[in-house]
Design an enzyme around this catalytic site. Structure first.
Site, short mmCIF file in Angstrom:
data_model
loop_
_atom_site.label_atom_id
_atom_site.label_comp_id
_atom_site.label_asym_id
_atom_site.label_seq_id
_atom_site.Cartn_x
_atom_site.Cartn_y
_atom_site.Cartn_z
N ASP A 79 72.30 61.31 20.62
CA ASP A 79 73.53 60.82 21.26
C ASP A 79 74.17 59.73 20.41
O ASP A 79 73.63 59.32 19.37
CB ASP A 79 73.22 60.33 22.68
CG ASP A 79 71.99 59.44 22.73
OD1 ASP A 79 71.90 58.54 21.87
OD2 ASP A 79 71.10 59.67 23.58
N ASP B 21 84.99 65.64 13.80
CA ASP B 21 85.04 67.06 13.47
C ASP B 21 85.94 67.76 14.49
O ASP B 21 85.56 67.95 15.65
CB ASP B 21 83.59 67.59 13.56
CG ASP B 21 83.38 68.93 12.90
OD1 ASP B 21 84.34 69.69 12.79
OD2 ASP B 21 82.23 69.21 12.52
N ASP C 267 87.40 72.10 11.34
CA ASP C 267 86.60 73.31 11.48
C ASP C 267 87.46 74.56 11.24
O ASP C 267 88.58 74.65 11.77
CB ASP C 267 86.01 73.34 12.89
CG ASP C 267 84.97 74.42 13.08
OD1 ASP C 267 83.90 74.31 12.47
OD2 ASP C 267 85.24 75.38 13.83
N GLU D 195 87.39 72.74 6.37
CA GLU D 195 86.35 73.73 6.20
C GLU D 195 87.07 75.05 5.99
O GLU D 195 87.67 75.60 6.93
CB GLU D 195 85.45 73.84 7.44
CG GLU D 195 84.32 74.81 7.18
CD GLU D 195 83.77 75.52 8.41
OE1 GLU D 195 82.63 75.98 8.34
OE2 GLU D 195 84.48 75.65 9.42
N HIS E 298 74.98 72.19 8.48
CA HIS E 298 74.37 72.68 9.72
C HIS E 298 74.49 74.19 9.90
O HIS E 298 74.09 74.71 10.94
CB HIS E 298 75.04 71.96 10.91
CG HIS E 298 76.50 72.31 11.03
ND1 HIS E 298 77.43 71.97 10.06
CD2 HIS E 298 77.20 72.97 11.97
CE1 HIS E 298 78.61 72.42 10.42
NE2 HIS E 298 78.50 73.02 11.58
N ASP E 299 75.08 74.87 8.93
CA ASP E 299 75.28 76.32 9.05
C ASP E 299 74.44 77.14 8.09
O ASP E 299 74.47 78.37 8.16
CB ASP E 299 76.76 76.67 8.80
CG ASP E 299 77.67 76.24 9.94
OD1 ASP E 299 77.20 76.19 11.09
OD2 ASP E 299 78.84 75.94 9.66
C1 NOJ Z 1 82.17 76.46 11.58
C2 NOJ Z 1 81.12 75.49 12.05
O1 NOJ Z 1 80.59 74.81 10.94
C3 NOJ Z 1 80.08 76.30 12.80
O2 NOJ Z 1 78.95 75.53 13.10
C4 NOJ Z 1 80.73 76.83 14.04
O3 NOJ Z 1 79.81 77.65 14.73
C5 NOJ Z 1 81.96 77.67 13.69
N1 NOJ Z 1 82.81 77.01 12.74
C6 NOJ Z 1 82.79 77.94 14.92
O4 NOJ Z 1 83.41 76.75 15.33
#
Ligand code: NOJ
Length: 553
Positions: A27, A96, A201, A260, A322-323
């Protein structure tokens, strides 16, 4: 020179960084409690993944109220406190914004889906059911996280709505002027609160083809799902929105916009800056997230990225987020894994361009396969038992100490702590001058103190397949010129600023390297700091990192 040109960013996935109330989920107060650690690490800016109100179908990337804090993470007062506390320590904070889609529980969508004549209906993307004949989706666009058609039925209107991630993330219609104004208001609200910028994003995904044409076939399964995504994203109309974003950010001053891009295409990322340099400040270069290990691999990639950027654009590099599986995991090689992590760290922190670190990489956090019942990511659940698609493994809790909850939580963590936390954690590495954490700190200090590393020019030395070497020299070119430079015609800067040689042996064995000039070791994995090397063969050990200040002899 703007602050983000020579800043080092640190990405925090808030669910996993620090829990302050024992519910097993990180948090904002938790992040605040770790600010001294972050300042001590030597980073300059935090990018915090979404913490806004959300049904958490995509763990915060499905937002149901853009200017709010989800109770799981605290409240707006917690955010204000965190922001002020970060600023007091000289840390910038970037939030973000997920503006390509909302949650299906966002009041806008709830209203939109009720009736075709509802005022918000056109804020989303719809296609009517055919009046007769079989009900087939309007085109072949696909949902990346559900591995099926991107069109989802809304019987009330009766139409399909578009979502290219989960079914709970309907895509908004950026062609609608009211929607645009509402989104601009979201930016302004956060800027008014004092944030230092935005990570945007899937920014290049905002616009879809006006004619809704089907994508052509492409013989590539991952990550394109057998389609060339010509029509469902990355449409040129987005540049108008980027210019508007830039005008808004500029009117506040000192705020950064980071895109992004949707996809891995470097020219798409480059295009986000705008031909006239009047769009976004940076766009993620994702190539390092998938590069195979090797000096030539990274040199070629960096060179191509420098070459792709338009004049005035500033490069950036990132190894993990994180992806994607963490780079320590991707580049693991038994007992060599830690040595490779040092080579990767030195690369990221000495190249010309803004580095983005992902929480935990500084202690070498890896990934591990999670049991089916522990999975939380919708993509991971959908693609189980295949590994490598789901994103839970790179989102496990930050490893602060050797305790059961790794110092992350006193409760049950939302994702299991990686068992290696018992030995790999901040507490164990903090006091150890030989640890990976200390190595990151050393590199971050060097970067902060040496202008050539922060903003200088870069010249690659040689084409060795295993040894990546480059020289950083105080900038003779305007900051913002992304191109690799072999030198300039401007007068040389004052000699007080040192030139730096970076030499990275990517091989697991000894390699010869002809040192073009002598130098003093600033940081390295084998030779003590301060030792002097003369010009000639440096004879590099396996995975040796050498960062030298040029002495010229
Ligand atoms: C990109 C983000 O980095 C990802 O974590 C997310 O699931 C998708 N966009 C959809 O918002």
């Amino acid at each position: 020179m703007d602050w983000w040109n020579d800043a080092v960013f640190y990405q925090i996935y808030p669910r996993s960084f620090q829990d302050s109330d024992g519910d097993g989920v990180g948090d904002l107060a938790g992040i605040e409690s770790r600010l001294d650690y972050l300042a001590g690490l030597g980073v300059d800016a935090l990018w915090i993944s979404p913490f806004f109100k959300s049904p958490m179908k995509d763990f915060g990337y499905d937002v149901s109220d853009y200017v709010s804090v989800d109770p799981l993470f605290g409240d707006m007062e917690d955010f204000k406190r965190l922001l002020a506390a970060a600023h007091r320590r000289g840390l910038k904070v970037v939030v973000d914004l997920v503006l390509n889609h909302t949650s299906d529980e966002h009041p806008w969508f709830r209203e939109a889906r009720e009736a075709r004549d509802s005022p918000k209906h056109d804020w989303y993307i719809w296609k009517p059911f055919p009046e007769r004949g079989p009900r087939r989706p309007p085109n072949n666009w696909i949902s990346l996280f559900e591995l099926r058609s991107a069109w989802y039925e809304n019987p009330a209107t009766p139409e399909w709505y578009l979502r290219t991630f989960t079914r709970n993330q309907p895509e908004v219609n950026w062609r609608n002027p009211e929607l645009r104004r509402a989104m601009y208001g979201v930016l302004e609200a956060w800027l008014d609160l004092g944030v230092d910028g935005f990570r945007l994003d899937v920014a290049t995904g905002y616009f879809k083809d006006e004619l809704f044409r089907s994508n052509p076939f492409k013989a590539r399964l991952v990550p394109d799902l057998l389609q060339e995504h010509l029509y469902d994203r990355n449409r040129p109309e987005v540049h108008g929105v980027f210019r508007d974003f830039r005008r808004i950010a500029d009117s506040y001053g000192g705020r950064v916009l980071i895109a992004e891009p949707h996809g891995q295409d470097r020219s798409l990322a480059a295009s986000c800056h705008g031909e006239a340099g009047d769009e976004l400040h940076m766009a993620f270069n994702f190539e390092f997230l998938t590069r195979p290990w090797g000096a030539a691999s990274f040199r070629d990639s960096a060179r191509r990225w420098y070459g792709a950027l338009p004049p005035g654009a500033w490069p950036n590099f990132t190894l993990s987020n994180h992806d994607q599986p963490r780079h320590v995991h991707r580049y693991r090689k038994g007992a060599d894994t830690e040595a490779r992590a040092r080579v990767a760290a030195a690369l990221l922190l000495t190249l010309r361009g803004t580095p983005f670190l992902y929480y935990g990489e500084e202690i070498g956090m890896g990934c591990r396969r999670l049991p089916r019942k522990a999975l939380r990511d919708p993509l991971g659940i959908r693609t189980w038992p295949f590994s490598g698609f789901g994103r839970d493994p790179e989102r496990t809790p930050m490893q602060w100490d050797a305790s059961e909850g790794a110092g992350f939580t006193t409760g049950t963590p939302w994702l299991p702590v990686n068992p290696d936390a018992r030995v790999r954690n901040v507490a164990a590495q903090e006091g150890d001058p030989g640890s990976l954490l200390s190595f990151y700190k050393r590199l971050l200090t060097l970067r902060r103190n040496i202008p050539a590393l922060r903003s200088g020019d870069l010249e690659f030395l040689g084409e060795d397949p295993d040894v990546l070497a480059f020289r950083r020299s105080p900038s003779r070119t305007a900051v913002g010129d992304g191109a690799e430079r072999a030198g300039g015609t401007d007068p040389a800067p004052a000699r007080a600023d040192p030139e730096v040689l970076v030499i990275l042996n990517f091989a697991g064995g000894r390699r010869a390297f002809p040192l073009p000039e002598g130098g003093r070791v600033l940081a390295g994995t084998r030779r003590p700091e301060g030792s002097i090397l003369g010009a000639g063969d440096a004879g590099l050990e396996a995975y040796e990192v050498l960062v030298l200040e040029r002495t010229g002899t």
